[in-house]
Design a protein around this motif. Sequence first.
Motif, PDB file in Angstrom:
ATOM      1  N   LYS A  28       0.845  -1.202   0.000  1.00 42.66           N
ATOM      2  CA  LYS A  28       0.000   0.000   0.000  1.00 42.66           C
ATOM      3  C   LYS A  28       0.877   1.247   0.000  1.00 42.66           C
ATOM      4  O   LYS A  28       1.862   1.321   0.718  1.00 42.66           O
ATOM      5  N   ALA A  29       0.498   2.169  -0.842  1.00 40.92           N
ATOM      6  CA  ALA A  29       1.246   3.428  -0.928  1.00 40.92           C
ATOM      7  C   ALA A  29       0.880   4.321   0.253  1.00 40.92           C
ATOM      8  O   ALA A  29      -0.221   4.226   0.801  1.00 40.92           O
ATOM      9  N   GLN A  30       1.827   5.151   0.617  1.00 41.47           N
ATOM     10  CA  GLN A  30       1.538   6.194   1.608  1.00 41.47           C
ATOM     11  C   GLN A  30       0.631   7.215   0.933  1.00 41.47           C
ATOM     12  O   GLN A  30       0.588   7.303  -0.288  1.00 41.47           O
ATOM     13  N   ARG A  31      -0.071   7.988   1.722  1.00 41.98           N
ATOM     14  CA  ARG A  31      -0.931   9.044   1.172  1.00 41.98           C
ATOM     15  C   ARG A  31      -0.368  10.393   1.586  1.00 41.98           C
ATOM     16  O   ARG A  31      -0.024  10.602   2.744  1.00 41.98           O
ATOM     17  N   GLY A  32      -0.272  11.288   0.599  1.00 39.23           N
ATOM     18  CA  GLY A  32       0.167  12.645   0.884  1.00 39.23           C
ATOM     19  C   GLY A  32      -0.958  13.426   1.537  1.00 39.23           C
ATOM     20  O   GLY A  32      -2.094  12.944   1.666  1.00 39.23           O
ATOM     21  N   ALA A  33      -0.674  14.648   1.951  1.00 41.00           N
ATOM     22  CA  ALA A  33      -1.680  15.509   2.580  1.00 41.00           C
ATOM     23  C   ALA A  33      -2.863  15.738   1.643  1.00 41.00           C
ATOM     24  O   ALA A  33      -4.000  15.931   2.085  1.00 41.00           O
ATOM     25  N   ASN A  34      -2.599  15.698   0.341  1.00 39.09           N
ATOM     26  CA  ASN A  34      -3.655  15.905  -0.644  1.00 39.09           C
ATOM     27  C   ASN A  34      -4.427  14.621  -0.958  1.00 39.09           C
ATOM     28  O   ASN A  34      -5.342  14.620  -1.771  1.00 39.09           O
ATOM     29  N   GLY A  35      -4.040  13.492  -0.338  1.00 35.61           N
ATOM     30  CA  GLY A  35      -4.724  12.218  -0.542  1.00 35.61           C
ATOM     31  C   GLY A  35      -4.159  11.391  -1.684  1.00 35.61           C
ATOM     32  O   GLY A  35      -4.597  10.268  -1.903  1.00 35.61           O
ATOM     33  N   TYR A  36      -3.206  11.928  -2.413  1.00 39.03           N
ATOM     34  CA  TYR A  36      -2.606  11.198  -3.531  1.00 39.03           C
ATOM     35  C   TYR A  36      -1.694  10.096  -3.014  1.00 39.03           C
ATOM     36  O   TYR A  36      -1.036  10.254  -1.978  1.00 39.03           O
ATOM     37  N   ARG A  37      -1.635   8.999  -3.758  1.00 44.34           N
ATOM     38  CA  ARG A  37      -0.700   7.934  -3.433  1.00 44.34           C
ATOM     39  C   ARG A  37       0.724   8.435  -3.656  1.00 44.34           C
ATOM     40  O   ARG A  37       1.010   9.074  -4.658  1.00 44.34           O
ATOM     41  N   VAL A  38       1.607   8.078  -2.734  1.00 45.42           N
ATOM     42  CA  VAL A  38       3.023   8.417  -2.861  1.00 45.42           C
ATOM     43  C   VAL A  38       3.802   7.111  -2.711  1.00 45.42           C
ATOM     44  O   VAL A  38       3.701   6.427  -1.696  1.00 45.42           O
ATOM     45  N   TYR A  39       4.559   6.761  -3.754  1.00 39.93           N
ATOM     46  CA  TYR A  39       5.301   5.504  -3.783  1.00 39.93           C
ATOM     47  C   TYR A  39       6.788   5.732  -3.576  1.00 39.93           C
ATOM     48  O   TYR A  39       7.341   6.742  -4.014  1.00 39.93           O
TER      49      TYR A  39
END
Length: 134
Positions: A28-39
């Motif tokens: 599972k990708a982390q989520r940025g403050a904006n809710g976007y996946r961050v890999y």
Amino acid sequence: MKIGELAERSGIPASTIRYYEKEGLLPKAQRGANGYRVYQDSALERLDLIQLGQKLGFSLDTIRRIAALQGAALKDALLGQLEARLEEIDRLRAILDAQRSSVAGAKERVLAALARGECRVEAAWTTDECFRKT
């Protein structure tokens, strides 16, 4: 990196990346403050391994099971799956070789029957007599 960049760098569509994540093939990708996946960069390496596994003919389920292992268990499972795949390829090759031999024999019988004038060709397919004659 965001999913778009990961997709671009890996050559895998974003929808497929999301599917792999949903199916547990990709962590599972982390989520940025904006809710976007961050890999992380490790996601790119995992996608490379998934693609390699698929090119070698492994199912996604097999890839998932192997990717979840570590250390000696990973080595043993990987070698075991590679050996099983080689055996499967050998079985498939034997089946295809037998089919090829049968088709080549049928072709020769049809050609011989045609040459002797014993075979009619109708509607893009030969009649049974073409296959029965030797």
